[in-house]
Scaffold this active site. Structure first.
Site, PDB file in Angstrom:
ATOM      1  N   THR A 178      -8.118  -1.510   9.321  1.00  0.00           N
ATOM      2  CA  THR A 178      -7.315  -1.496   8.060  1.00  0.00           C
ATOM      3  C   THR A 178      -7.743  -0.326   7.261  1.00  0.00           C
ATOM      4  O   THR A 178      -9.105  -0.407   7.042  1.00  0.00           O
ATOM      5  CB  THR A 178      -6.858  -2.773   7.512  1.00  0.00           C
ATOM      6  OG1 THR A 178      -6.784  -3.831   8.243  1.00  0.00           O
ATOM      7  CG2 THR A 178      -5.895  -2.697   6.353  1.00  0.00           C
ATOM      8  N   PHE A 194      -7.498   1.225   3.492  1.00  0.00           N
ATOM      9  CA  PHE A 194      -7.368   1.124   2.314  1.00  0.00           C
ATOM     10  C   PHE A 194      -7.303   2.195   1.285  1.00  0.00           C
ATOM     11  O   PHE A 194      -8.165   3.029   1.679  1.00  0.00           O
ATOM     12  CB  PHE A 194      -8.273  -0.101   1.469  1.00  0.00           C
ATOM     13  CG  PHE A 194      -8.276  -1.584   2.217  1.00  0.00           C
ATOM     14  CD1 PHE A 194      -8.837  -1.648   3.446  1.00  0.00           C
ATOM     15  CD2 PHE A 194      -7.596  -2.329   1.607  1.00  0.00           C
ATOM     16  CE1 PHE A 194      -8.970  -2.864   4.111  1.00  0.00           C
ATOM     17  CE2 PHE A 194      -7.743  -3.666   2.219  1.00  0.00           C
ATOM     18  CZ  PHE A 194      -8.143  -3.815   3.395  1.00  0.00           C
TER      19      PHE A 194
HETATM   20  O1  LIG Z   1      -5.050 -11.232   3.479  1.00  0.00           O
HETATM   21  C1  LIG Z   1      -6.018 -10.451   3.310  1.00  0.00           C
HETATM   22  O2  LIG Z   1      -7.204 -11.002   3.235  1.00  0.00           O
HETATM   23  C2  LIG Z   1      -5.813  -9.053   2.802  1.00  0.00           C
HETATM   24  O3  LIG Z   1      -6.663  -8.579   2.532  1.00  0.00           O
HETATM   25  C3  LIG Z   1      -4.476  -8.654   3.357  1.00  0.00           C
HETATM   26  C4  LIG Z   1      -4.208  -7.856   4.277  1.00  0.00           C
HETATM   27  C5  LIG Z   1      -3.232  -6.873   4.614  1.00  0.00           C
HETATM   28  O4  LIG Z   1      -2.469  -6.703   3.508  1.00  0.00           O
HETATM   29  O5  LIG Z   1      -3.082  -6.336   5.758  1.00  0.00           O
HETATM   30  C6  LIG Z   1      -5.684  -6.979   4.529  1.00  0.00           C
HETATM   31  C7  LIG Z   1      -6.289  -6.568   5.674  1.00  0.00           C
HETATM   32  C8  LIG Z   1      -5.889  -7.242   6.985  1.00  0.00           C
HETATM   33  O6  LIG Z   1      -5.249  -6.312   7.803  1.00  0.00           O
HETATM   34  C9  LIG Z   1      -4.896  -8.638   6.759  1.00  0.00           C
HETATM   35  C10 LIG Z   1      -4.493  -8.525   5.585  1.00  0.00           C
END
Ligand SMILES: O=C(O)C(=O)C[C@]1(C(=O)O)C=C[C@@H](O)C=C1
Length: 395
Positions: free
Chosen positions: A278, A280
């Site tokens: 992911t 950010f």
């Molecule tokens: O639910 C979490 O723990 C988050 O930080 C959110 C979140 C997202 O928004 O995509 C962040 C990373 C992962 O891909 C899954 C969920």
């Protein structure tokens, strides 16, 4: 605290080595003169707070010869006998360049993220600023507002995942708020299946998590035949399992969340793709000054006039200058989602109207990036640079 550029000055050496220092004993208002920063530092050292302003680390102490040392000590004693030693303790400690620069580990930084402690977004904040104070927010928008209202210094928000794709809400919020992208974090997301202590995964009937997290574990969850239930974030899901005490309910969350909420890890790395990353964005009130010292990325958003090949032309401004694009995203324009175009032959037609978000691999400090955006401006109806920031290359 040691000061850059000052170590060779040790506290006893300063008064005798700087011209004008001898005056300082009698005129503290010397500080008001048009002194250079270096002289100002010297003044403070010589006059008043040598020991408090700079406490030289052991190996930075001056190696005074007997004569130098006795002369310096004599001057300090002279000052003290004139009563300056009392003032020393009352004068404010001068700021040093070190006081003003933020530490690299982020120990003075407050970072907002969406979710509860243990959420992946908190992991991302800690990856960017290992010693920061993380501030949980219930919604993405609250994290944006926390920065705008000076409650925190930065916000770290997910923008896309290698399996699940873009987090559209954050694209829309980027435009609605006037924050700047100052960095990015690529985080390897390893999902775990969590349950109450002693529970086996065969006992689970349903599982809670953030919709993105559930989507990233599609195959594993399907093979277990478990009902999926959306939660605002994965850490909240873990907390709900812990607080409800339901043995047939599990959560998809991180190993850190398991520890925080006292749950067992029933299965590890349950995401469909091993390389589940992911990305950010780090947002701040002020932009950073882009450099060319390392690989940079720049993010822009723009709109285009209707017409054949306009998107092709927009993308060509980068291709012509050898600039690599890393992401393109289009979103409906909330202000004007539909555009009515009159065609004399066909009558009027309604088109969707889009915002284009583009990330490209170049710094705004590079002329080729400046020329590319200058060129794009010639036919973009609207163009905003969201940020130019160092790339995070190591997930
Ligand atoms: O639910 C979490 O723990 C988050 O930080 C959110 C979140 C997202 O928004 O995509 C962040 C990373 C992962 O891909 C899954 C969920």
């Amino acid at each position: 605290m040691a000061v850059k550029g000052a170590p060779t000055w040790g506290y006893a050496k300063t008064p005798c080595s700087h011209p004008g220092i001898s005056d300082l004993g009698s005129t503290r208002s010397g500080l008001a003169f048009n002194l250079s920063f270096r002289k100002w530092e010297c003044c403070c050292l010589g006059v008043a707070s040598a020991q408090r302003a700079i406490t030289p680390v052991e190996d930075e102490k001056p190696n005074l010869t007997g004569a130098e040392s006795s002369g310096a000590i004599q001057r300090i004693e002279d000052n003290e006998s004139r009563g300056f030693h009392k003032d020393m303790n009352l004068l404010p400690k001068p700021l040093t360049a070190n006081d003003l620069s933020s530490p690299r580990d982020g120990s003075k930084v407050r970072v907002a993220y969406q979710g509860l402690p243990g959420a992946y977004s908190e992991d991302a904040a800690l990856k960017a600023y290992p010693k920061c104070e993380t501030v949980p927010c219930d919604q993405f928008e609250a994290a944006f507002k926390a920065v705008e209202l000076w409650l925190v210094d930065k916000a770290v928000l997910p923008i896309e995942n290698s399996v699940g794709g873009s987090i559209h809400r954050n694209y829309d919020l980027l435009l609605r708020h006037r924050l700047h992208i100052v960095g990015e974090v690529q985080l390897q997301v390893n999902h775990c299946l969590l349950g109450l202590p002693g529970v086996t995964k065969e006992e689970l009937k349903r599982v809670l998590s953030h919709p993105q997290a559930l989507a990233q574990c599609e195959m594993t969850l399907s093979s277990l035949g478990i009902v999926r239930i959306n939660a605002d974030d994965s850490a909240l899901a873990a907390q709900m399992v812990a607080s409800t005490g339901l043995r047939n309910t599990g959560a998809v969350a991180s190993a850190r969340a398991a520890k925080i909420y006292g749950l067992d890890i029933l299965a590890e790395k349950i995401q469909d793709d091993d390389d589940n990353i992911t990305r950010f964005l780090i947002l701040a009130r002020e932009p950073i000054i882009p450099g060319t010292d390392r690989p940079y990325k720049t993010s822009v958003v723009f709109t285009l006039e209707e017409g054949p090949g306009v998107l092709f032309k927009a993308l060509a401004v980068f291709a012509l200058r050898g600039i690599n694009l890393t992401k393109i995203e289009s979103r409906p324009q909330r202000q004007r989602p539909l555009r009515v175009v009159d065609d004399s032959n066909e009558g009027s037609a309604k088109y969707f109207d889009y915002l284009f978000y583009i990330d490209f691999e170049a710094s705004m400090a590079e002329p080729r990036a400046q020329y590319a955006l200058g060129h794009l401006q010639e036919f973009a109806r609207f163009l905003r640079v969201l940020g130019s920031y160092p790339m995070d290359t190591i997930p």
